[in-house]
Scaffold this active site. Structure first.
Site, PDB file in Angstrom:
ATOM      1  N   GLU A 127      -2.241  -9.446   3.180  1.00  0.00           N
ATOM      2  CA  GLU A 127      -2.499 -10.053   4.487  1.00  0.00           C
ATOM      3  C   GLU A 127      -3.987 -10.109   4.827  1.00  0.00           C
ATOM      4  O   GLU A 127      -4.401 -10.776   5.776  1.00  0.00           O
ATOM      5  CB  GLU A 127      -1.759  -9.269   5.585  1.00  0.00           C
ATOM      6  N   CYS A 184       0.836  -1.206   0.000  1.00  0.00           N
ATOM      7  CA  CYS A 184       0.000   0.000   0.000  1.00  0.00           C
ATOM      8  C   CYS A 184       0.875   1.262   0.000  1.00  0.00           C
ATOM      9  O   CYS A 184       1.520   1.552  -0.997  1.00  0.00           O
ATOM     10  CB  CYS A 184      -0.976  -0.034   1.168  1.00  0.00           C
ATOM     11  N   HIS A 197      -3.755  -5.300  -0.166  1.00  0.00           N
ATOM     12  CA  HIS A 197      -3.337  -5.884   1.111  1.00  0.00           C
ATOM     13  C   HIS A 197      -3.319  -7.409   1.042  1.00  0.00           C
ATOM     14  O   HIS A 197      -4.361  -8.056   1.208  1.00  0.00           O
ATOM     15  CB  HIS A 197      -4.270  -5.416   2.227  1.00  0.00           C
TER      16      HIS A 197
END
Length: 360
Positions: free
Chosen positions: A330, A243, A328
């Site tokens: 994760e 990001c 993202h």
């Protein structure tokens, strides 16, 4: 419960009922299209200084639990909700959404026509606004509001270490989400979280095997003074940018960033992996993007592209073991479509880290 108002810098006024802390708050008004994950959103440091509008009409129905916070406190400046549920139903729920806001000192509005508000933002672009009890609040005060340097406010001020048996990763903290740390620990990494302003020599003293440049709030150009140090780090260690970290790596190698009209925020953004042609569903939360025409093809190659608006979603360096993604990996908006990115990062550490340290 008192009546409240969201007043935009454009002069538009949206009525609702105040929940949480009954006080004025001002910030950039943004929206997220996700159907779930409101707890993670509200505690994501990338939302610092922003008034977050939830597109999904019912928010708070499964309450607030003790495990899903992405940071130690609520990060948003305020929230705008269509219908706030004050009687959650979930076996992990520890409190209600409004109780969470009250305890955190955060203002919110419920009963707002969020569909109309989102249409307004999409039409005029991201705007600043204020949550207030005063329907005659001066919009010029909203227009004059200038955001502080949020990265400095959300970054750690000291080293934080997590020991494990795997490679040692330095996590540059621009406002990292706990899920990023959890993903690295899941890969058996030892992790040292460091302040955003750490330079190359300070990182080098920690003897890492790799570096992760985290997400965070605000304009990446506010960190222009760090670009040269970031470049030095990536030329020495396997690196992964996420990001804001993705934007910083691109800027360090001479690219340019620009602000989107209303950003990408949601859990169902399709991104095409250019090497394989596969489309991955991703979770995103950002206002700025790397401009494709500013990328030096001798240095960087584009690895991912947004299916909807064709913006750059990933980069890889041609010479150094450096990769970055705008989304993202994760996060788990449903399936774990992009969790493999952490595996690839660890594999890069394994394959090139030995060579790097052999010559030291």
């Amino acid at each position: 419960m008192e009546q409240g108002y969201l007043i935009l810098e454009t002069g538009e006024v949206f009525e609702g009922t105040i929940i949480g802390k009954n006080q004025e708050c001002i910030g950039e008004v943004v929206f997220n299209t996700g159907m779930t994950g409101y707890q993670e959103m509200m505690t994501d440091p990338s939302y610092s200084g922003q008034i977050l509008t939830f597109c999904y009409p019912l928010i708070g129905n499964y309450g607030i639990n003790l495990v899903d916070d992405e940071s130690k406190k609520v990060a948003v400046s305020g929230v705008i909700i269509g219908d706030a549920c004050d009687k959650p139903s979930h076996f992990l729920a520890a409190k209600s959404l409004s109780a969470q806001l009250e305890q955190a000192g955060i203002s919110g509005l419920t009963g707002v026509d969020t569909r109309s508000l989102v249409q307004s933002i999409r039409k005029s672009g991201t705007v600043k606004g204020v949550i207030t009890k005063n329907p005659f609040y001066n919009k010029e005060l909203v227009q004059q509001y200038e955001s502080p340097f949020w990265v400095e406010q959300v970054s750690t001020t000291e080293l934080i270490s997590y020991k494990n048996d795997g490679p040692h990763v330095v996590l540059m903290d621009y406002g990292y989400k706990k899920s990023i740390l959890d993903a690295l620990l899941h890969e058996n990494c030892s992790v040292t979280v460091v302040p955003y302003h750490f330079n190359f020599k300070q990182v080098q003293e920690l003897k890492p095997d790799g570096i992760v440049f985290s997400n965070g709030p605000g304009n990446p150009m506010e960190l222009a003074g760090q670009f040269e140090e970031i470049k030095k780090m990536t030329q020495q260690y396997p690196s992964l940018g996420i990001c804001l970290g993705h934007q910083l790596l691109a800027l360090a190698y001479g690219a340019r960033t620009e602000k989107l009209a209303y950003g990408h925020r949601g859990g169902n953004h399709p991104v095409k992996e250019l090497l394989t042609g596969k489309v991955r569903m991703t979770s995103q939360n950002h206002s700025y993007v790397v401009m494709e025409d500013s990328i030096d093809p001798k240095e960087l190659i584009i690895t991912y592209r947004n299916v909807n608006d064709k913006t750059v979603e990933g980069l890889k360096h041609k010479k150094y073991p450096v990769q970055s993604v705008q989304f993202h990996p994760e996060a788990h908006p449903g399936p774990s479509d992009t969790a493999h990115i952490f595996n690839e990062f660890i594999q890069q550490i394994s394959s090139v880290g030995v060579v790097n340290y052999a010559v030291k």
